[in-house]
Write a protein that holds these residues in place. Structure first.
Motif, PDB file in Angstrom:
ATOM      1  N   UNK B 135      24.416  56.167  60.018  1.00  0.00           N
ATOM      2  CA  UNK B 135      24.491  54.464  59.967  1.00  0.00           C
ATOM      3  C   UNK B 135      25.574  54.675  61.124  1.00  0.00           C
ATOM      4  N   UNK B 136      25.757  53.898  61.924  1.00  0.00           N
ATOM      5  CA  UNK B 136      26.789  53.162  62.620  1.00  0.00           C
ATOM      6  C   UNK B 136      27.381  51.656  61.454  1.00  0.00           C
ATOM      7  N   UNK B 137      26.697  51.384  61.129  1.00  0.00           N
ATOM      8  CA  UNK B 137      26.972  50.077  60.154  1.00  0.00           C
ATOM      9  C   UNK B 137      26.642  49.989  59.295  1.00  0.00           C
ATOM     10  N   UNK B 138      27.210  49.152  58.392  1.00  0.00           N
ATOM     11  CA  UNK B 138      26.384  48.794  57.306  1.00  0.00           C
ATOM     12  C   UNK B 138      27.210  47.432  56.596  1.00  0.00           C
ATOM     13  N   UNK B 139      25.747  46.799  56.729  1.00  0.00           N
ATOM     14  CA  UNK B 139      26.563  45.216  56.399  1.00  0.00           C
ATOM     15  C   UNK B 139      25.716  44.510  55.471  1.00  0.00           C
ATOM     16  N   UNK B 140      25.685  43.069  54.761  1.00  0.00           N
ATOM     17  CA  UNK B 140      24.951  42.161  54.407  1.00  0.00           C
ATOM     18  C   UNK B 140      24.683  41.457  54.745  1.00  0.00           C
ATOM     19  N   UNK B 141      23.123  41.244  54.829  1.00  0.00           N
ATOM     20  CA  UNK B 141      22.842  39.861  56.070  1.00  0.00           C
ATOM     21  C   UNK B 141      22.096  38.358  54.511  1.00  0.00           C
ATOM     22  N   UNK B 142      22.355  37.310  54.803  1.00  0.00           N
ATOM     23  CA  UNK B 142      21.473  37.038  53.934  1.00  0.00           C
ATOM     24  C   UNK B 142      19.921  36.788  53.997  1.00  0.00           C
ATOM     25  N   UNK B 143      18.844  37.266  53.081  1.00  0.00           N
ATOM     26  CA  UNK B 143      18.040  37.703  53.516  1.00  0.00           C
ATOM     27  C   UNK B 143      16.961  36.870  54.308  1.00  0.00           C
ATOM     28  N   UNK B 144      17.409  35.154  54.218  1.00  0.00           N
ATOM     29  CA  UNK B 144      15.945  34.389  55.479  1.00  0.00           C
ATOM     30  C   UNK B 144      16.621  35.418  57.080  1.00  0.00           C
ATOM     31  N   UNK B 145      18.216  35.662  57.038  1.00  0.00           N
ATOM     32  CA  UNK B 145      18.394  35.892  58.515  1.00  0.00           C
ATOM     33  C   UNK B 145      17.598  37.082  59.169  1.00  0.00           C
ATOM     34  N   UNK B 146      17.981  37.992  57.747  1.00  0.00           N
ATOM     35  CA  UNK B 146      17.307  39.730  57.900  1.00  0.00           C
ATOM     36  C   UNK B 146      15.683  38.923  58.299  1.00  0.00           C
ATOM     37  N   UNK B 147      14.831  38.450  57.627  1.00  0.00           N
ATOM     38  CA  UNK B 147      13.326  38.439  57.887  1.00  0.00           C
ATOM     39  C   UNK B 147      13.718  37.832  59.422  1.00  0.00           C
ATOM     40  N   UNK B 148      14.252  37.020  59.371  1.00  0.00           N
ATOM     41  CA  UNK B 148      14.145  37.052  61.139  1.00  0.00           C
ATOM     42  C   UNK B 148      13.970  37.888  62.346  1.00  0.00           C
ATOM     43  N   UNK B 149      15.120  39.276  61.562  1.00  0.00           N
ATOM     44  CA  UNK B 149      15.440  40.233  62.726  1.00  0.00           C
ATOM     45  C   UNK B 149      14.770  41.229  63.204  1.00  0.00           C
ATOM     46  N   UNK B 150      14.947  41.327  64.254  1.00  0.00           N
ATOM     47  CA  UNK B 150      13.129  42.593  64.625  1.00  0.00           C
ATOM     48  C   UNK B 150      14.107  44.254  63.959  1.00  0.00           C
ATOM     49  N   UNK B 151      13.678  44.454  62.472  1.00  0.00           N
ATOM     50  CA  UNK B 151      14.218  45.028  61.862  1.00  0.00           C
ATOM     51  C   UNK B 151      13.187  46.801  62.208  1.00  0.00           C
ATOM     52  N   UNK B 152      14.131  47.581  62.413  1.00  0.00           N
ATOM     53  CA  UNK B 152      13.233  49.212  62.186  1.00  0.00           C
ATOM     54  C   UNK B 152      11.693  49.213  61.763  1.00  0.00           C
ATOM     55  N   UNK B 153      11.493  50.374  62.274  1.00  0.00           N
ATOM     56  CA  UNK B 153       9.788  50.475  61.355  1.00  0.00           C
ATOM     57  C   UNK B 153       9.342  49.440  60.668  1.00  0.00           C
ATOM     58  N   UNK B 154       8.830  49.606  59.881  1.00  0.00           N
ATOM     59  CA  UNK B 154       7.914  48.389  59.150  1.00  0.00           C
ATOM     60  C   UNK B 154       9.034  47.818  58.261  1.00  0.00           C
ATOM     61  N   UNK B 155       9.916  47.951  58.428  1.00  0.00           N
ATOM     62  CA  UNK B 155      10.884  47.240  57.354  1.00  0.00           C
ATOM     63  C   UNK B 155      11.320  45.616  56.973  1.00  0.00           C
ATOM     64  N   UNK B 156      10.398  45.051  58.270  1.00  0.00           N
ATOM     65  CA  UNK B 156      10.640  43.183  57.698  1.00  0.00           C
ATOM     66  C   UNK B 156       9.611  43.589  57.011  1.00  0.00           C
ATOM     67  N   UNK B 157       8.414  43.864  56.697  1.00  0.00           N
ATOM     68  CA  UNK B 157       7.119  44.021  55.975  1.00  0.00           C
ATOM     69  C   UNK B 157       7.959  44.526  54.638  1.00  0.00           C
TER      70      UNK B 157
END
Lengths: 256, 256
Positions: B135-157
């Motif tokens: 990992x280049x970086x590790x970070x906490x995100x509010x879930x609501x924000x994470x759900x709006x991000x374009x995550x790798x693989x099918x990780x948003x699902x």
DNA sequence: TCAATAGTGTCTTTAAGACATTATAAC
DNA sequence: GTTATAATGTCTTAAAGACACTATTGA
């Protein structure tokens, strides 16, 4: 983002990879047998599980859960549905993923990570079942009996876990409908619940489901075209009100 | 039963086999921040999820759930715990398997069947987290924000499904305790529930949990050594009764 | 008639829901 | 006194639980 330069750095062949991803299915059904005593009466019901007798190594001759290897072109769920179809000739039934089994050496054929499903099938739908290539014999066993058998692989554990899950789902969701006709009497519902969860008992069951909000809208009375209550006297001299499940999905909370 | 003659008939190499069995972990925590306004008051709480920024192909530079490949010598659960340890330095927390992801082509590296877990971690325990090799970086995100991000693989699902499962578990099991100290006030409990399940609201919450059987024995008052009620004034001027979860496992039923 | 299942009457206790009121103690 | 949280009083309605009783109708 996915540059060819980086892609060349990855090779799956550098790592030991699984030898297969089987899907195993715990197929439950409830059999009904007429009570020999009485003319019109509720049948005896028993929860049964479908097992196959293996004709190939490993565990040749032992009883096992039906299952098969997943293919690269399908999801695990699709494998399970395909296997269910091949084994019983049914599709379009309740099938649900519940756990993965990955203990090292659980399968003498190699590193096999098994995905376990349970399916709930009407007794009638199983009429078409037959032995297929992988099985010497296919048969229903009462779950209590199956749990005492020496099953192939870790299938007794899988069966134990499946049963626990189905019992929990029986009490917290409307899966009872998978074992019932569309329209049913309260006695039938009560009997189905007790068949799956023997310790369930509620002396005021009919009253409680009937008396408004308690049933939380998940069950409703069936009326005929004239708006009159629809009754059945299939199981009793006195006709009983028919009910059906609505589409309401119940939600539960320990914090009420 | 397992004769050598039969064994020779089986060869895993005859079949296409998976290229890997990764375990991905949705690590949730609740962060607490002091309300700037008041002196003694309940903190603002927010549900967060831990993501890593990928430094390797595929999805280089994108945020993803932490995870890693399972080894032949461990169960998938052990892989997940190892990964959790490597990523956050914590073990011995609530970790739970919830689904498998096996859509063809979900991973450009090959046929990868991913096993998804969620873990619930105290904010304090995450202090030790750090970037590791993958990992280049590790970070906490509010879930609501994470759900709006374009995550790798099918990780948003996967994240969506994990959140749904955690919300359901929050209402039907005692996992709230994973986000609370051993002894807590009713306000804290109420706030934790609402942080995970925003639509939860119960004006009479304290009353309902307090008034006997409703709490079904899952929560009890804490007493000091003299048998006197133990109070806390950490969050308020007026001291509040402390409670703890008992070992009682609640059981729910739609048929009450 | 009886057997077998279906359903009601009645009473008691407990819980839910709403909402106003009081309590505490730092500031 | 003000503020923020904690907790109780009171009233109404709904549900749970127990259990005896009545209903229906084929055999």
């Amino acid at each position: 983002m996915q540059t060819p330069e980086n892609e060349t750095n990855y090779s799956a062949s550098k790592y030991r990879t699984p030898d297969g991803a089987p899907a195993d299915i715990v197929i439950f059904t409830i059999t009904s047998t007429e009570k020999p005593t009485a003319k019109k009466s509720l049948p005896n019901r028993e929860l049964q599980v479908l097992l196959i007798e293996r004709k190939q190594w490993p565990f040749t001759g032992q009883w096992a859960l039906p299952g098969g290897f997943s293919k690269e072109t399908e999801t695990i769920l699709e494998s399970a549905k395909r296997e269910l179809w091949e084994e019983t000739g049914v599709d379009d039934v309740h099938i649900e993923y519940f756990n993965v089994y990955s203990a090292p050496n659980r399968d003498p054929r190699g590193w096999m990570i098994s995905h376990a499903f349970f399916a709930l099938v009407h007794e009638d739908d199983l009429a078409r079942r037959r032995a297929d290539d992988d099985a010497a014999d296919v048969r229903l066993f009462p779950v209590e009996k199956a749990l005492r058998m020496e099953l192939a692989f870790d299938h007794r554990q899988i069966l134990t876990d499946a049963l626990q899950r189905v019992r929990q789902q029986m009490m917290t969701t409307t899966i009872a409908k998978e074992f019932l006709p569309d329209e049913f009497t309260m006695s039938e519902l009560y009997q189905v619940i007790q068949t799956v969860v023997p310790e369930f008992e509620d002396k005021n069951f009919i009253r409680k489901i009937t008396s408004t909000q308690s049933r939380k809208g998940i069950i409703e009375e069936v009326k005929d075209r004239n708006g009159q209550p629809k009754l059945s006297n299939q199981y009793s001299q006195r006709a009983a009100q028919l009910y059906r499940f609505t589409d309401v999905v119940p939600t539960l909370s320990i914090y009420s």
